[in-house]
Design a protein around this motif. Structure first.
Motif, PDB file in Angstrom:
ATOM      1  N   PRO A 170      59.111 144.492  39.873  1.00 54.50           N
ATOM      2  CA  PRO A 170      59.182 145.169  38.574  1.00 54.50           C
ATOM      3  C   PRO A 170      60.284 144.560  37.720  1.00 54.50           C
ATOM      4  N   GLN A 171      60.014 144.474  36.420  1.00 55.94           N
ATOM      5  CA  GLN A 171      60.896 143.714  35.546  1.00 55.94           C
ATOM      6  C   GLN A 171      61.794 144.583  34.675  1.00 55.94           C
ATOM      7  N   GLY A 172      63.007 144.081  34.500  1.00 57.43           N
ATOM      8  CA  GLY A 172      63.924 144.584  33.505  1.00 57.43           C
ATOM      9  C   GLY A 172      64.344 143.415  32.628  1.00 57.43           C
ATOM     10  N   ILE A 173      65.352 143.620  31.814  1.00 56.64           N
ATOM     11  CA  ILE A 173      65.982 142.543  31.051  1.00 56.64           C
ATOM     12  C   ILE A 173      67.453 142.501  31.440  1.00 56.64           C
ATOM     13  N   CYS A 174      67.880 141.410  32.021  1.00 56.50           N
ATOM     14  CA  CYS A 174      69.298 141.231  32.323  1.00 56.50           C
ATOM     15  C   CYS A 174      69.976 140.615  31.094  1.00 56.50           C
ATOM     16  N   TYR A 175      71.191 141.090  30.806  1.00 55.55           N
ATOM     17  CA  TYR A 175      71.847 140.659  29.572  1.00 55.55           C
ATOM     18  C   TYR A 175      73.351 140.559  29.782  1.00 55.55           C
ATOM     19  N   ARG A 176      73.972 139.723  28.948  1.00 54.15           N
ATOM     20  CA  ARG A 176      75.422 139.538  28.987  1.00 54.15           C
ATOM     21  C   ARG A 176      76.071 140.518  28.012  1.00 54.15           C
ATOM     22  N   LYS A 177      76.855 141.453  28.564  1.00 54.97           N
ATOM     23  CA  LYS A 177      77.508 142.460  27.729  1.00 54.97           C
ATOM     24  C   LYS A 177      78.518 141.832  26.765  1.00 54.97           C
ATOM     25  N   ASP A 178      79.244 140.826  27.239  1.00 54.71           N
ATOM     26  CA  ASP A 178      80.259 140.224  26.374  1.00 54.71           C
ATOM     27  C   ASP A 178      79.625 139.506  25.181  1.00 54.71           C
ATOM     28  N   LEU A 179      78.477 138.865  25.396  1.00 57.39           N
ATOM     29  CA  LEU A 179      77.810 138.178  24.293  1.00 57.39           C
ATOM     30  C   LEU A 179      77.177 139.174  23.327  1.00 57.39           C
ATOM     31  N   PHE A 180      76.650 140.269  23.853  1.00 53.66           N
ATOM     32  CA  PHE A 180      76.111 141.307  22.977  1.00 53.66           C
ATOM     33  C   PHE A 180      77.224 141.898  22.108  1.00 53.66           C
ATOM     34  N   GLU A 181      78.366 142.170  22.715  1.00 54.60           N
ATOM     35  CA  GLU A 181      79.482 142.750  21.960  1.00 54.60           C
ATOM     36  C   GLU A 181      79.944 141.809  20.860  1.00 54.60           C
ATOM     37  N   ALA A 182      80.018 140.517  21.192  1.00 56.62           N
ATOM     38  CA  ALA A 182      80.462 139.542  20.192  1.00 56.62           C
ATOM     39  C   ALA A 182      79.487 139.441  19.024  1.00 56.62           C
ATOM     40  N   ALA A 183      78.215 139.754  19.284  1.00 53.98           N
ATOM     41  CA  ALA A 183      77.206 139.692  18.225  1.00 53.98           C
ATOM     42  C   ALA A 183      76.995 141.039  17.544  1.00 53.98           C
ATOM     43  N   GLY A 184      77.846 142.011  17.864  1.00 53.69           N
ATOM     44  CA  GLY A 184      77.753 143.304  17.215  1.00 53.69           C
ATOM     45  C   GLY A 184      76.613 144.178  17.693  1.00 53.69           C
ATOM     46  N   LEU A 185      76.089 143.887  18.883  1.00 54.41           N
ATOM     47  CA  LEU A 185      75.013 144.682  19.467  1.00 54.41           C
ATOM     48  C   LEU A 185      75.588 145.661  20.476  1.00 54.41           C
ATOM     49  N   PRO A 186      74.892 146.753  20.750  1.00 55.38           N
ATOM     50  CA  PRO A 186      75.393 147.694  21.764  1.00 55.38           C
ATOM     51  C   PRO A 186      75.429 147.040  23.131  1.00 55.38           C
ATOM     52  N   THR A 187      76.262 147.584  24.014  1.00 53.62           N
ATOM     53  CA  THR A 187      76.373 147.027  25.359  1.00 53.62           C
ATOM     54  C   THR A 187      75.962 148.021  26.442  1.00 53.62           C
ATOM     55  N   ASP A 188      75.920 149.309  26.114  1.00 57.33           N
ATOM     56  CA  ASP A 188      75.469 150.311  27.072  1.00 57.33           C
ATOM     57  C   ASP A 188      74.000 150.064  27.407  1.00 57.33           C
ATOM     58  N   ARG A 189      73.663 150.095  28.690  1.00 59.15           N
ATOM     59  CA  ARG A 189      72.310 149.694  29.097  1.00 59.15           C
ATOM     60  C   ARG A 189      71.222 150.583  28.516  1.00 59.15           C
ATOM     61  N   GLU A 190      71.491 151.862  28.328  1.00 57.08           N
ATOM     62  CA  GLU A 190      70.481 152.729  27.724  1.00 57.08           C
ATOM     63  C   GLU A 190      70.285 152.379  26.254  1.00 57.08           C
ATOM     64  N   ALA A 191      71.371 152.116  25.564  1.00 55.51           N
ATOM     65  CA  ALA A 191      71.284 151.737  24.153  1.00 55.51           C
ATOM     66  C   ALA A 191      70.626 150.377  23.987  1.00 55.51           C
ATOM     67  N   VAL A 192      70.917 149.478  24.910  1.00 52.87           N
ATOM     68  CA  VAL A 192      70.299 148.149  24.867  1.00 52.87           C
ATOM     69  C   VAL A 192      68.793 148.268  25.075  1.00 52.87           C
ATOM     70  N   GLY A 193      68.377 149.035  26.087  1.00 58.49           N
ATOM     71  CA  GLY A 193      66.954 149.217  26.323  1.00 58.49           C
ATOM     72  C   GLY A 193      66.247 149.849  25.134  1.00 58.49           C
ATOM     73  N   ALA A 194      66.956 150.718  24.418  1.00 57.08           N
ATOM     74  CA  ALA A 194      66.366 151.380  23.259  1.00 57.08           C
ATOM     75  C   ALA A 194      66.124 150.407  22.105  1.00 57.08           C
ATOM     76  N   LEU A 195      66.841 149.280  22.088  1.00 55.88           N
ATOM     77  CA  LEU A 195      66.657 148.303  21.015  1.00 55.88           C
ATOM     78  C   LEU A 195      65.226 147.790  20.957  1.00 55.88           C
ATOM     79  N   TRP A 196      64.621 147.639  22.130  1.00 52.24           N
ATOM     80  CA  TRP A 196      63.282 147.038  22.176  1.00 52.24           C
ATOM     81  C   TRP A 196      62.258 147.914  22.902  1.00 52.24           C
ATOM     82  N   ALA A 197      62.558 149.175  23.078  1.00 56.52           N
ATOM     83  CA  ALA A 197      61.698 150.051  23.865  1.00 56.52           C
ATOM     84  C   ALA A 197      60.260 150.062  23.339  1.00 56.52           C
ATOM     85  N   GLY A 198      59.330 149.782  24.239  1.00 61.09           N
ATOM     86  CA  GLY A 198      57.910 149.916  23.947  1.00 61.09           C
ATOM     87  C   GLY A 198      57.261 148.782  23.204  1.00 61.09           C
TER      88      GLY A 198
END
Length: 449
Positions: A170-198
């Motif tokens: 089963p698949q998830g999306i692995c992501y770099r928290k430090d790179l997300f933060e530097a780009a102004g994106l959320p880093t909390d995994r629930e918030a990250v998943g909500a970015l592209w949910a569905g």
């Protein structure tokens, strides 16, 4: 992984069979290259007293023996002795299995089958295999419906369930928290998943937002082909229809996945890697990409390649849609010397309790959904990924995977779409249409159409 497309597919399949905990050693897979027949010849009453020797043929570091499951079974069943033979590469193992099934000789009592081969097995070899739905202790309701369906022959072929799933991807999306933060994106995994949910298109939109603020050389995804595989892996119909007809050229889900993935390449969101190559491995350590489509078994691979410096930088969120990449099955040939005892063993090895142990010790995510309620799975967290509740994340993904139509040449089609088609777009600057046309030509040649 990639001296060639064939090598790439082999390493990918072997990693799945080994499980995440073995992924760090997956490129140095152990096991002898002998024919399973060599162990099968030792069947019968052997090993002292009246013990029955059951032989198991697998590819790579499959995990059952390494997790101690054979020792546990023989301790509970002192009249049984288990011998395993492993052929390092599935590309060598599987043709031998087909040959032995064709001749009815040289078979182990239990044989492993990789997910990319199971459709061919159920379509052409079901009559040579035991119906494991009738094995003692097997409960269809305990397994994921789509995984059970993969191991079951069509009604026209008798409808027998000849393969019991050992694991899934089963698949998830692995992501770099430090790179997300530097780009102004959320880093909390629930918030990250909500970015592209569905919606996989929202994943592309997130990539565009990332690119707008990320520094040079910080791609959003590792590769366009990885995106395409993830998108097609979440589709109920891909390359074949229910009647067994090849339909990838006219299936909008496949062309849509190709075009969406190509956008990551043409818009400069891809690091342009080929997966399982040294450059891709180094990309995990250097942070040259922010996300990667990530089945459960890949967590160990990322941990190995990113090293200690990546701890708490990598995290895992849910994918836009549930999908699957990987997994294997156990089958029992009717021609085996101990088919009845072998069916009992196969049922026990794939029962929820044993699958939970395999996950705990080897990282292979269970195909038995009943295992998800067991503490070893439900309470599983991964310290390297910021304490991510991986049992919960991947169970939710696994339970949402659609029942996918599989075909005998799925792997051929998928490889050419990625290695001939998408690679030209991602690395050689060809247009998406040029890449698609090249892939179609290669697939048609491979299928002798």
């Amino acid at each position: 992984m990639r001296a060639s497309a064939r090598v790439q597919a082999n390493v990918r399949r072997t990693l799945v069979g080994a499980g995440a905990a073995a992924a760090a050693a997956a490129l140095l897979l152990t096991g002898c290259s002998s024919d399973p027949a060599e162990s099968s010849k030792q069947g019968g009453r052997s090993g002292g007293g009246d013990r029955t020797t059951l032989t198991v043929g697998v590819f790579g570091a499959f995990g059952l023996q390494e997790a101690g499951l054979y020792d546990e079974y023989t301790a509970q069943n002192p009249g049984i002795r288990i011998e395993q033979t492993s052929i390092e590469r599935n590309e060598n193992y599987y043709p031998q299995l087909l040959t032995h099934l064709g001749t009815g000789s040289g078979l182990a009592d239990i044989q492993a089958v990789e997910v990319n081969n199971i459709a061919e097995i159920t379509a052409t070899q079901a009559d040579k295999l035991v119906d494991l739905a009738k094995a003692p202790g097997v409960d269809k309701a305990a397994y994921l419906p789509w995984k059970w369906a993969q191991g079951t022959a069509s009604a026209a072929k008798g409808g027998a369930t000849v393969g019991l799933g050992t694991d899934t991807g089963p698949q998830g999306i692995c992501y770099r928290k430090d790179l997300f933060e530097a780009a102004g994106l959320p880093t909390d995994r629930e918030a990250v998943g909500a970015l592209w949910a569905g919606d996989w298109n929202k994943y592309l939109e997130t990539g565009r937002a990332y690119k707008a603020k990320a520094g040079a050389g910080k791609a959003f995804v590792d590769s366009a082909s990885g995106v395409m595989a993830a998108v097609t892996g979440s589709s109920a119909q891909r390359f074949y229809d229910e009647q067994g007809k090849v339909v990838y050229k006219t299936n909008p889900a496949v062309r849509g996945a190709f075009d969406l993935a190509a956008s990551f390449a043409t818009e400069g969101l891809s690091a342009k890697h080929q997966q399982f190559t040294p450059a891709w491995d180094q990309g995990f350590a250097n942070g040259t990409f922010a996300t990667v489509s990530c089945p459960a078994w890949m967590l160990g691979y990322i941990q190995d390649k990113a090293g200690p410096a990546g701890k708490d930088k990598w995290d895992v969120a849910r994918a836009p849609k549930p999908g699957n990449w990987g997994g294997s099955f156990l089958v029992v040939p009717k021609a085996g010397k101990h088919a009845e005892e072998a069916a009992k063993l196969a049922a026990w090895l794939t029962a929820p309790a044993q699958q939970a142990k395999l996950f705990e010790k080897r990282g292979s995510f269970p195909s038995a959904s009943a295992a998800y309620r067991l503490p070893a799975v439900s309470g599983a967290k991964h310290d390297y990924f910021g304490g991510a509740p991986i049992g919960e994340i991947f169970a939710r993904a696994a339970e949402g995977v659609p029942v996918t139509v599989l075909g005998p040449k799925d792997l051929v089609i998928a490889q050419n779409l990625a290695d001939i088609g998408m690679l030209q777009v991602d690395q050689k600057g060809r247009t998406p249409q040029e890449g698609w046309d090249a892939a179609v030509k290669a697939i048609d040649n491979a299928l002798d159409r």
